[in-house]
Design an enzyme around this catalytic site. Structure first.
Site, short mmCIF file in Angstrom:
data_model
loop_
_atom_site.label_atom_id
_atom_site.label_comp_id
_atom_site.label_asym_id
_atom_site.label_seq_id
_atom_site.Cartn_x
_atom_site.Cartn_y
_atom_site.Cartn_z
CG HIS A 65 -18.86 60.26 52.14
ND1 HIS A 65 -19.16 58.92 52.11
CD2 HIS A 65 -19.96 60.90 51.66
CE1 HIS A 65 -20.38 58.75 51.63
NE2 HIS A 65 -20.90 59.93 51.36
CB CYS A 188 -26.05 59.59 48.23
SG CYS A 188 -24.51 60.51 48.07
#
Length: 673
Positions: A65, A188
């Site tokens: 992603h 993240c």
């Protein structure tokens, strides 16, 4: 989420053997629907995100992603390969592949939906339904949440027990003990998937373990702060993060477990047990937190050598933008106004709008002010790397003292380490709860600044200043064989790790000399930049001369390497070194050593800290400088061609297991040396 994924974005028979091929296959479906405008550019962003941290998760899941300017709307594609694909998960290959594409400016609503998908991936019923799906449209509906996965049948024994419990009047229950309370933060680098998956995993583990847990996911859509009362009542804290925890001081003084975000996904129960143990032992963090993002990024067994490197790199990385801005402005001032522009009066007192010299003086003086921050910023952010925000004040104070006593770059290094160490020592002192609130804003800045000031002014500052003066005098007198040897050493350092710590040390050494420039320091800066340009230029040349030794991906990377090398971005050679380090790195080092030596031999000088060939007018002896770069490039290219040819690399495979016909794109690299 139904507008994010359609049947056209589902491939239940994904024909791919590698994660790069899988990402390309799914991305091509996005391109076909007009949701991605530039396939290679998008894949480069995906690869850059993958380079930060593998996106494979336990349970056979891969979630490549990224956020990308090449994405027109938030999109999700799903692929199910017949054979698993390695995405770096500890438990093996992934057979459920989700490619998540978010626009660079994705809105909060879409990111919230994507985070909901990340949480659902922790549901075994959901993943089981995906593995059993046979129809793309139904699969898209399942992923979008329009169709619920079939629930697992309730065991007969459990059903009987439920019925019995319903039929019989339960006895009065004893008062339940107060549960163990935990607060957690997850984050993240992208803030789309891992952040929310870790939050879900921790919440589910807390439910199973009887732990009352509240999680604050700090994702791309921002974050909702935990209620201070909830934090105050918590018995322990879990940080599962790969980027700095925002407003970390809120959690001060509690038992804390600090790990990477993937640990939050893969072993949440262990983290809960660990924070329980710390609470039972009475082990708490220091009043304002423990360490910094730089310190916490490493593994639990890191030695002080590794930590020291990270602390120093923290300071250098924050210093580089000041170097680029200030150094280039100074160089432009010299280019426009000549080398006497440093004698111009202050533009605040004398500025003529139609006078070129006044504009040159403006550029020079603004650049000089930006450059004056180099040592304080270096010291401040070394201390930040050691002790987080409390280290900034004493670090900047120590760096300013280093400038005051002419201790220069070396003084800044010492001041940063002293400031960080002082704050870390203060943080280990247990203080009454009533004083904790004033520690970070009053006590720590006061004591640490006083200690750093004393040490820098009266103890270590003067010896360092003498050492700095000796180094400056030595650089000023460099000539002949000594200069050539230094050029060789700097060239080797610049090309050994291609933008890594050793490269940054050589670069910082050169930039430090520009703060008080002399003929020797200007030669060093020229040699460092010339050597740093060689690796990407050499790899680009090699792909042109002997393209058969490189696969299609590398040949494409070679085209970009021309621009990266010319711009002094050494990282442009990283894709080649990663694929074949034993041949590429020695070749790059040999060429860098040649270029560094020749640049020093030709007495080339450079006043700009960056820019590559685009600052050629600011280089002393520019023709000889180009010859030095071309010579090193030729040596490196010839060596890498020779070594690849001798090693039987004519099969066109740059990465083991990757077909030569496969197409791909290397990660984008930061615009730094």
């Amino acid at each position: 989420m139904s507008d994010m994924i359609t049947a056209d974005l589902v491939d239940l028979d994904l024909a791919a053997q590698t994660k790069e091929a899988a990402a390309r296959s799914l991305a091509e479906r996005m391109v076909a629907l007009g949701r991605v405008t530039d396939l290679d550019g998008f894949l480069a962003d995906v690869a850059a995100r993958e380079a930060q941290m593998p996106t494979g998760l336990d349970g056979g899941i891969g979630i490549p992603h990224c956020r990308s300017e090449h994405v027109t709307e938030p999109t999700l594609a799903f692929g199910r390969p017949a054979d698993g694909i390695d995405f770096g998960a500890p438990d093996g290959p992934a057979d459920l592949i989700f490619l998540i594409a978010a626009p660079a400016g994705a809105d909060d609503a879409h990111l919230t939906i994507l985070s909901a998908l990340a949480r659902r991936l922790m549901d075994p019923d959901f993943t089981a339904a995906l593995r059993a799906a046979t129809d793309p449209a139904a699969t898209a509906s399942l992923i979008s949440g329009d169709t619920a996965p079939p629930a697992a049948p309730e065991p007969a024994a459990a059903a009987t027990a439920t019925a019995t419990a319903t039929a019989e009047e339960p006895p009065p229950a004893p008062a339940a003990p107060v549960p163990f309370r935990v607060v957690a933060v997850t984050s993240c680098p992208t803030g789309i998937a891992h952040t929310y998956m870790a939050a879900e995993a921790l919440e589910q583990a807390g439910l199973a373990e009887g732990v009352e847990i509240v999680v604050e996911p700090q994702g791309s859509a921002g974050f909702t702060r935990l209620d201070p009362a909830v934090i105050a009542a918590a018995d322990g804290v879990i940080f599962a993060h790969d980027v700095p925890v925002r407003e970390k001081e809120r959690f001060a003084g509690k038992p804390t477990v600090d790990v990477g975000v993937k640990a939050g996904i893969n072993r949440p129960a262990e983290l809960l047990a660990e924070v329980r143990d710390k609470a039972a032992r009475g082990e708490t963090t220091a009043p304002v937190g423990t360490g910094s993002p730089v310190d916490e990024a490493g593994g639990p067994g890191e030695g002080y050598g590794t930590k020291l490197r990270k602390w120093l790199m923290s300071g250098v990385s924050y210093m580089v933008p000041f170097v680029a801005a200030g150094g280039l402005l100074i160089a432009l001032g010299f280019a426009i106004g000549g080398y006497t522009i440093d004698k111009a009066p202050s533009v605040a007192e004398h500025f003529v709008w139609t006078d070129t010299t006044s504009w040159a003086a403006l550029l020079f003086q603004v650049g000089g002010l930006a450059f004056s921050f180099l040592v304080p910023v270096l010291a401040g952010y070394i201390a930040y790397g050691m002790a987080d925000r409390p280290g900034l004040v004493p670090g900047f104070v120590g760096g300013s003292i280093a400038l005051t006593i002419n201790a220069g770059f070396l003084g800044g290094l010492a001041a940063g380490l002293i400031a960080g160490g002082t704050v870390m020592a203060i943080q280990r002192v247990r203080v009454p709860a009533a004083l904790r609130g004033i520690m970070p804003v009053v006590v720590i800045p006061l004591i640490s600044s006083a200690v750093v000031g004393f040490l820098m002014f009266l103890v270590v500052g003067k010896p360092i200043a003498e050492l700095q003066k000796a180094l400056t005098d030595w650089l000023s007198g460099l000539s002949g064989a000594n200069a050539v040897i230094l050029g060789v050493v700097l060239g080797l350092m610049m090309c050994f790790d291609l933008g890594g710590p050793l490269n940054k040390v050589a670069y910082a050494f050169a930039v430090g000399g520009l703060a008080n420039p002399n003929d020797g320091s200007l030669k060093v800066m020229a040699a460092v930049m010339a050597a740093g340009m060689v690796p990407p230029l050499a790899m680009a040349l090699a792909t042109v001369v002997r393209g058969g030794l490189f696969n299609r991906t590398e040949r494409e990377n070679g085209k970009a390497a021309w621009v990266l090398g010319s711009s002094f971005i050494t990282e442009g050679a990283i894709p080649f070194a990663a694929a074949d380090p034993l041949r590429v790195i020695p070749s790059a080092m040999a060429g860098g050593a040649v270029t560094g030596a020749l640049s020093m031999l030709f007495e080339c000088t450079l006043r700009a800290p960056h820019g590559g060939i685009f600052v050629l007018p600011l280089i002393g002896n520019p023709v000889l400088y180009l010859i030095a770069i071309l010579a090193g490039t030729a040596v490196s290219a010839a060596l890498v061609i020779l070594l690849k040819g001798m090693g039987g690399r004519g099969d066109g495979k740059a990465v083991e297991g990757t077909p030569a016909t496969e197409s791909g794109t290397a990660p984008k690299v930061p615009a730094t040396v």
